[in-house]
Enzyme design. Structure first.
Site, PDB file in Angstrom:
ATOM      1  CG  HIS A 348      25.002 125.071  55.025  1.00 39.90           C
ATOM      2  ND1 HIS A 348      24.201 126.060  55.536  1.00 39.90           N
ATOM      3  CD2 HIS A 348      25.879 125.696  54.208  1.00 39.90           C
ATOM      4  CE1 HIS A 348      24.577 127.238  55.061  1.00 39.90           C
ATOM      5  NE2 HIS A 348      25.583 127.033  54.230  1.00 39.90           N
ATOM      6  CE1 TYR A 539      15.998 118.634  57.852  1.00 44.57           C
ATOM      7  CE2 TYR A 539      15.137 120.023  59.600  1.00 44.57           C
ATOM      8  CZ  TYR A 539      15.446 118.771  59.113  1.00 44.57           C
ATOM      9  OH  TYR A 539      15.207 117.647  59.880  1.00 44.57           O
ATOM     10  CG  HIS A 540      20.509 125.705  55.883  1.00 37.96           C
ATOM     11  ND1 HIS A 540      21.602 125.928  56.719  1.00 37.96           N
ATOM     12  CD2 HIS A 540      19.406 125.949  56.618  1.00 37.96           C
ATOM     13  CE1 HIS A 540      21.162 126.276  57.910  1.00 37.96           C
ATOM     14  NE2 HIS A 540      19.835 126.293  57.890  1.00 37.96           N
ATOM     15  N   PRO A 541      18.981 123.581  51.637  1.00 38.61           N
ATOM     16  CG  PRO A 541      17.237 122.261  50.796  1.00 38.61           C
ATOM     17  CD  PRO A 541      17.792 122.801  52.078  1.00 38.61           C
TER      18      PRO A 541
END
Length: 609
Positions: A348, A539-541
């Site tokens: 995101h 921090y959503h990889p």
């Protein structure tokens, strides 16, 4: 000492006005070190041998790996080895408000993206930070604690892409299996579990700005509702991975209660795996790892299961000869299996710079703040250390009423507005203070694109393959990603006109920030400028070892999370997620472990091929 904070003497700019860099900032960190740098949990001491034999080896004790090790070791016939590159989980991870103290510290891998000329332009080195947990519990030990699974459309889309067994109807039981919801009386049992190992609850302390934000979004037409229920569009003070005001990482939920009871489970911390051992028949049979400066090996009679995270899992596959053939050859690594490892990496995307000015909330002296930390250490859960400021105030919207699911998520952070404006690049990088609204004079709104179309990649550093990999996020490569951020920004600006904001004296800060001088504050071009200069990761990889059917030539693992072309090897963490869900990613990472280990049990225990 398991935890060491960021060294302020190395990162504080000269002549800065940041409170974090003041003498009080140093005193604050020193108190945290004294109170929380060690761990109240100790794992059984295991003798290191040069060669050990197990049934299963699990690489990485993060959000997925802790679940996998728990479920496998429940079968007494199985001997299970869990290897974690980081240390035991230090106590600093437990207070919810201390999440910022973990970032950039010893328990963070401290990854960052490569400069690309279109995003992160005003960040240090034009790179965006990508923190990942390096400790027992992985990122579940250092993240912002939010329990948001995503939308049913996400999982139905996975299934439509050929990932049989991954529709929302089929994954919901796995979410519920792990969950022990402590607020079930106000929620639907159709969507929530109550008997799992992982506590989920509302935080016991709520900052006043949280109430203001939720009431403001309700005035804009967003209903207040549970994001993990039947509908996602709306606003809510989100639940978190906590119990009684304390973080419960996946380590504390799934490993701590069993590690001293199950003699068939061996946990080794500070053990970094460097290679998967694969024989000539292309079958994984063990791993090499470094512990206490010594190279060791372990054999797996059944399977090697990789749960090292979205960065660690593809890096390990690449080091082991599984990945794009040309890239492996350039790094001097023998090609075992030519697969698109490291591709499909995506996240995101959000930005900083959309700011709200508020009257000073929860004004406290330095001594009062330190006293709160001491009170928490002594068992009190009635002050802001038992919360994370406005971190749980969220909103999900559809920018087009015809959409089937939300495409924008709003998240927030309390700040000291004057410091943030002057030091926006350094503020979050250096600010280690509690994630509460102590002395807050402002709020950052993070407008987050939930359906990013840009895709990046990860590859080894060719000259030093074992060092940190090269991460190319490719944020904002697709112009649609920018357009969506603009639409999401236009909607949330209306907060200023709500009665809630007027009564609170809250207003948008409308002075244009330095890199974007010359643009009108409310213009599309100003939003685009902020997005490019102050790009931020929530921090959503995910996606670097993509799950897909055999017909998908970009897939790395099949729908049962088996690595294509290599037997007895699986990847079952966020790296395997094909498309990032609409929301925070800790719960989906847990899903990959919970459902993935069921495939393993089907094959080896239930004898289902």
């Amino acid at each position: 000492m398991l935890w060491e904070p960021v060294n302020l003497t190395k990162v504080c700019p000269a002549n800065t006005n940041l409170t974090a860099c003041s003498p009080f900032g140093y005193a604050y960190l020193e108190l945290l070190v004294r109170l929380y740098s060690n761990s109240s949990d100790r794992y059984p001491c295991r003798e290191d041998r040069e060669w050990e034999v197990y049934d299963f080896i699990v690489v990485g004790a993060g959000s997925a790996g802790c679940i996998v090790a728990n479920r496998l070791s429940a079968i007494w016939d199985y001997k299970v080895l869990l290897l974690e590159a980081g240390p035991e989980e230090p106590d600093v991870t437990k207070p919810p408000a201390l999440e910022y103290a973990c970032l950039g510290s010893k328990v963070d891998w401290q990854y960052s993206t490569q400069p690309d000329g279109r995003s992160c332009l005003s960040r240090v080195g034009k790179r965006c930070p990508w923190p990942r947990g390096k400790t027992m519990g992985g990122s579940s030990s250092v993240n912002s604690l939010s329990y948001v699974r995503g939308n049913r459309l996400d999982y139905d889309t996975w299934a439509r892409l050929g990932n049989y067994g991954w529709s929302f109807k089929e994954v919901l039981p796995y979410f519920k299996k792990s969950e022990r919801n402590l607020n079930i009386k106000s929620l639907s049992r159709e969507y929530h579990g109550t008997k799992g190992e992982q506590p989920v609850s509302s935080l016991p302390y709520i900052d006043k700005p949280t109430v203001m934000l939720i009431n403001g979004m309700k005035e804009l037409g967003l209903p207040e509702r549970d994001f993990n229920g039947e509908h996602q569009t709306g606003t809510y003070n989100s639940q978190s991975f906590t119990e009684n005001g304390e973080r419960v990482s996946n380590n504390h939920a799934f490993i701590k209660p069993i590690v001293k009871k199950r003699k068939n489970l061996v946990v080794k911390t500070n053990a970094e795996v460097t290679k998967i051992l694969i024989n000539r028949r292309k079958q994984a049979y063990g791993v090499k790892y470094i512990r206490n400066g010594k190279e060791l090996m372990a054999k797996a009679n059944k399977e090697v299961i990789i749960t090292a995270g979205v960065i660690g899992s593809p890096k390990l596959l690449l080091l082991s000869g599984i990945g794009p053939a040309d890239d492996l050859k350039s790094a001097g690594i023998e090609v075992i299996q030519d697969l698109d490892v490291g591709k499909n990496l995506h996240d995101h995307v959000t930005y900083e710079g959309l700011l709200i000015s508020i009257p000073e909330y929860d004004a406290v002296s330095n001594d009062e703040m330190l006293n709160h930390i001491m009170e928490y250490a002594n068992g009190s859960r009635k002050n802001p250390i038992a919360a994370d400021g406005v971190g749980k105030a969220m909103g999900f919207i559809k920018t087009d009423k015809n959409l089937s699911a939300p495409d924008i998520q709003y998240q927030f952070q309390c700040i000291r507005l004057e410091e943030f404006i002057k030091n926006i690049v350094d503020y979050n990088r250096i600010n280690m203070f509690p994630a509460s609204c102590y002395n807050a004079t402002g709020i950052v709104i993070r407008v987050t694109n939930l359906i990013t179309k840009s895709r990046g990649y990860l590859k080894l550093n060719e000259t030093h393959p074992h060092d940190k990999p090269i991460i190319v996020a490719n944020y904002l490569e697709n112009s649609d990603d920018l357009e969506l951020l603009v639409r999401g920004t236009e909607f949330i600006r209306a907060l200023e006109h709500t009665e809630t904001f007027k009564k609170a004296g809250a207003k948008f800060y409308k002075e244009t920030l330095k890199p974007c001088k010359g643009y009108e504050w409310s213009s599309k071009d100003y939003t685009i400028c902020l997005s490019r200069h102050y790009t931020a990761s929530p921090y959503h990889p995910v996606g670097s070892c993509k799950m897909g059917p055999a017909s998908d030539k970009t897939a790395v693992v099949d729908p049962k999370l088996r690595v294509y072309g290599v037997k007895r090897l699986r990847v079952m963490d966020s790296a395997a997620i094909p498309i990032v869900p609409r929301g925070n990613t800790n719960a989906p990472a847990m899903l990959m472990g919970e459902k993935g280990v069921d495939f393993v049990m089907d094959y080896w225990w239930r004898k289902i091929p």
